[in-house]
Design a protein around this motif. Structure first.
Motif: not given
Length: 90
Positions: A1-12, A79-90
């Motif tokens: 699930m895409l949470t605020e913490d994950i979005v902040v980590d990706i932006a950082r 590549q790290s962003l693409c590896a996170m896609f399954p976690e973010l979508i599911g």
């Protein structure tokens, strides 16, 4: 699930990747500009366009020397962003 913490980590991580990738060119441009400014002050040459060509050449040299490293940083982030896609979508 895409949470605020994950979005902040990706932006950082994205901002850090941008800073790391742009830093070599910015530092060289700053140093060349400083050297040209000191030269202009010492010689009393006040030509505004004098710094453009040396900065451009310096940035091209940095791109030639550090281009592979910059590309590796961007690819690693992607590549790290693409590896996170399954976690973010599911």
């Amino acid at each position: 699930m895409l949470t605020e913490d994950i979005v902040v980590d990706i932006a950082r991580d994205m901002l850090w990747c941008i800073i790391k990738s742009a830093a070599p060119m910015l530092i060289v441009s700053l140093l060349v500009g400083l050297i040209i400014s000191i030269f202009q002050t010492v010689t009393s040459i006040q030509e505004q366009t004098l710094t453009f060509v040396p900065k451009l050449i310096g940035i091209f040299i940095v791109l030639i020397l550090a281009g592979g490293w910059i590309i590796n940083n961007v690819v690693e982030f992607f590549q790290s962003l693409c590896a996170m896609f399954p976690e973010l979508i599911g």
